[in-house]
Design an enzyme around this catalytic site. Structure first.
Site, short mmCIF file in Angstrom:
data_model
loop_
_atom_site.label_atom_id
_atom_site.label_comp_id
_atom_site.label_asym_id
_atom_site.label_seq_id
_atom_site.Cartn_x
_atom_site.Cartn_y
_atom_site.Cartn_z
N LYS A 129 -12.29 -4.96 -4.94
CA LYS A 129 -13.25 -3.52 -5.36
C LYS A 129 -12.50 -1.84 -5.59
CE LYS A 129 -14.26 -4.25 -0.38
NZ LYS A 129 -13.19 -4.01 0.79
N LYS A 162 -5.43 -10.99 -7.64
CA LYS A 162 -7.09 -10.86 -6.87
C LYS A 162 -7.68 -9.98 -7.85
CE LYS A 162 -7.28 -8.85 -3.28
NZ LYS A 162 -7.82 -8.97 -1.64
N LYS A 222 0.61 -1.41 -0.03
CA LYS A 222 0.04 -0.01 -0.02
C LYS A 222 0.93 1.75 0.26
CE LYS A 222 -4.05 -1.53 0.90
NZ LYS A 222 -5.54 -1.57 1.61
P1 ATP Z 1 -8.92 -3.54 -1.32
O1 ATP Z 1 -9.71 -3.98 -3.07
O2 ATP Z 1 -9.98 -2.22 -0.66
O3 ATP Z 1 -8.06 -3.74 -1.00
P2 ATP Z 1 -10.86 -5.89 -0.84
O4 ATP Z 1 -11.77 -6.21 -2.47
O5 ATP Z 1 -9.24 -7.12 -0.93
O6 ATP Z 1 -10.91 -4.49 -0.86
P3 ATP Z 1 -10.97 -6.43 1.80
O7 ATP Z 1 -11.80 -5.60 2.45
O8 ATP Z 1 -9.61 -6.44 2.24
O9 ATP Z 1 -11.33 -7.05 0.61
O10 ATP Z 1 -11.06 -8.07 2.76
C1 ATP Z 1 -12.54 -8.29 2.81
C2 ATP Z 1 -12.01 -9.88 3.39
O11 ATP Z 1 -12.17 -9.90 1.27
C3 ATP Z 1 -10.83 -10.24 3.05
O12 ATP Z 1 -10.99 -11.44 4.37
C4 ATP Z 1 -10.11 -11.02 2.18
O13 ATP Z 1 -9.90 -11.94 2.38
C5 ATP Z 1 -11.62 -11.56 1.56
N1 ATP Z 1 -11.40 -11.12 0.09
C6 ATP Z 1 -10.65 -9.89 -0.54
N2 ATP Z 1 -10.40 -9.99 -1.80
C7 ATP Z 1 -10.82 -12.02 -2.27
C8 ATP Z 1 -11.03 -12.75 -3.75
N3 ATP Z 1 -10.50 -11.54 -4.30
N4 ATP Z 1 -10.77 -14.03 -3.78
C9 ATP Z 1 -12.04 -14.30 -1.85
N5 ATP Z 1 -11.51 -13.66 -1.11
C10 ATP Z 1 -11.45 -12.00 -0.76
#
Ligand code: ATP
Ligand code: LTN
Length: 336
Positions: free
Chosen positions: A204, A201, A119
């Site tokens: 969002k 991955k 980050k």
């Molecule tokens: P950002 O894009 O803002 O970093 P993010 O979409 O990666 O957010 P987080 O809020 O960091 O999501 O994660 C919330 C939960 O969802 C965490 O437990 C994370 O491990 C899970 N998660 C996030 N992205 C994935 C994915 N692509 N597949 C499976 N689990 C996920």
């Protein structure tokens, strides 16, 4: 989460940042399972709004996203009659314990956190102290509720290890204040990949909206995004190394239908990618339809949302106050 002193079930705790509408990745990897855990465990789930401040947010958008995130958790089946559900910033004990824990945290261990490295590279113009001490706040979230298990994706494992380290260090210095939590990384919580770059991955915060499905996307949008999903130049729907795009679609379809990978391969034997993508899109649209319907209902009922998050904050404050009082006494802060 001992409220009455009597405890039967193990405590589960997890949080999610209100940085945007949750994706299919968040749903499959995390939230879908949170709802299922409510019967077997004492669960606490929260909107981690304080964590989102580590990246610059538009204030009005953050306020809306936090309330939407709360409504989304309810829409995905988290039941306030069964689980504790709240907004992190409504419970001041999180910030208070975070400060105390940060005084038991070494600069070196925070510097090793891969999320901090990632980050701070991504937001090089705003490498703030909160981004650096983020794991101390996450440790406070978990330790306040004496959680046994913390369901997270594999990306959060290092933060969980840090939480265990700081809790153990504190317990060794002052005698058991904290339960040492275990990570709970579900097998079916497979990592869902981007639809446009299937080696990355699904996230969002991706700038390319076609790369992710949000859990509020309309069926036609979902189907179109799957139609455009990047695959490969072959024709066969089979799970094989190197076929990242198809592997991701098979994973999604298999998890949502409950079919094995072999059954999915058999179902689409002799059919082209076009048919398969359409089928995946339809299953996803189908599974997310009730979430979308629930969200319409919850987000229109502001009075109900307020009632639920206020009650959640009161209960969370009562539980967390006990741990915080114990910690303050142990470190030598004078009683009021
Ligand atoms: P950002 O894009 O803002 O970093 P993010 O979409 O990666 O957010 P987080 O809020 O960091 O999501 O994660 C919330 C939960 O969802 C965490 O437990 C994370 O491990 C899970 N998660 C996030 N992205 C994935 C994915 N692509 N597949 C499976 N689990 C996920
Ligand atoms: N860091 C997590 C969100 C989060 C969390 C927590 C998860 C904040 N506090 C406590 C589990 C337990 C994330 O970014 N996914």
């Amino acid at each position: 989460m001992e409220e009455s002193g009597k405890k039967e079930k193990q405590t589960i705790l997890s949080g999610i940042q209100p940085t945007g509408v949750f994706t299919l990745g968040n749903y499959i990897g995390a939230i879908r399972n949170w709802g299922k855990m409510q019967e077997e465990y004492d669960c606490a789930y929260f909107v981690a709004d304080l964590h989102s401040l580590t990246v610059r947010q538009d204030p009005a958008a953050l306020r809306k996203q936090s309330l939407d995130a709360f409504a989304l958790l309810l829409s995905c089946g988290i039941d306030p009659e069964k689980s504790l559900i709240f907004i992190q910033s409504h419970v001041p004990a999180h910030a208070e314990l975070s400060w105390i824990l940060s005084c038991y945290t070494q600069f070196g261990e925070l510097s090793r956190m891969t999320q901090f490295k990632d980050k701070s590279a991504k937001h090089a113009d705003n490498v703030n102290a909160g981004l650096f001490t983020y794991p101390a706040l996450m440790a406070a979230d978990i330790l306040l509720y004496q959680a046994d298990l913390v369901p997270v994706g594999a990306d959060q494992k290092q933060h969980l290890e840090f939480t265990r380290d700081v809790a153990t260090r504190f317990n060794n210095l002052y005698g058991g204040a904290f339960k040492i939590p275990e990570p709970y990384i579900s097998q079916t919580g497979a990592k869902i990949m981007s639809l446009q770059e299937p080696t990355k991955k699904m996230s969002k915060s991706d700038e390319n909206k076609n790369a992710f499905i949000t859990i509020l996307d309309e069926p036609n949008v979902i189907i179109n995004k799957f139609k455009r999903a990047v695959t490969d130049s072959e024709k066969e729907v089979c799970f094989r190394e190197g076929k990242d795009g198809i592997n991701n679609l098979i994973t999604i379809y298999s998890i949502l239908t409950g079919k094995t990978v072999a059954q999915v391969e058999q179902e689409f034997a002799g059919k082209g990618y076009g048919d398969f993508k359409l089928a995946v899109g339809e299953v996803v649209a189908d599974k997310l339809a009730p979430v979308r319907e629930n969200f319409k209902r919850y987000s229109a009922d502001r009075a109900y949302l307020e009632q639920v998050y206020r009650a959640g904050a009161d209960r969370a404050a009562a539980i967390s106050a006990r741990t915080l009082a114990k910690v303050k006494k142990k470190v030598g802060l004078a009683a009021r």
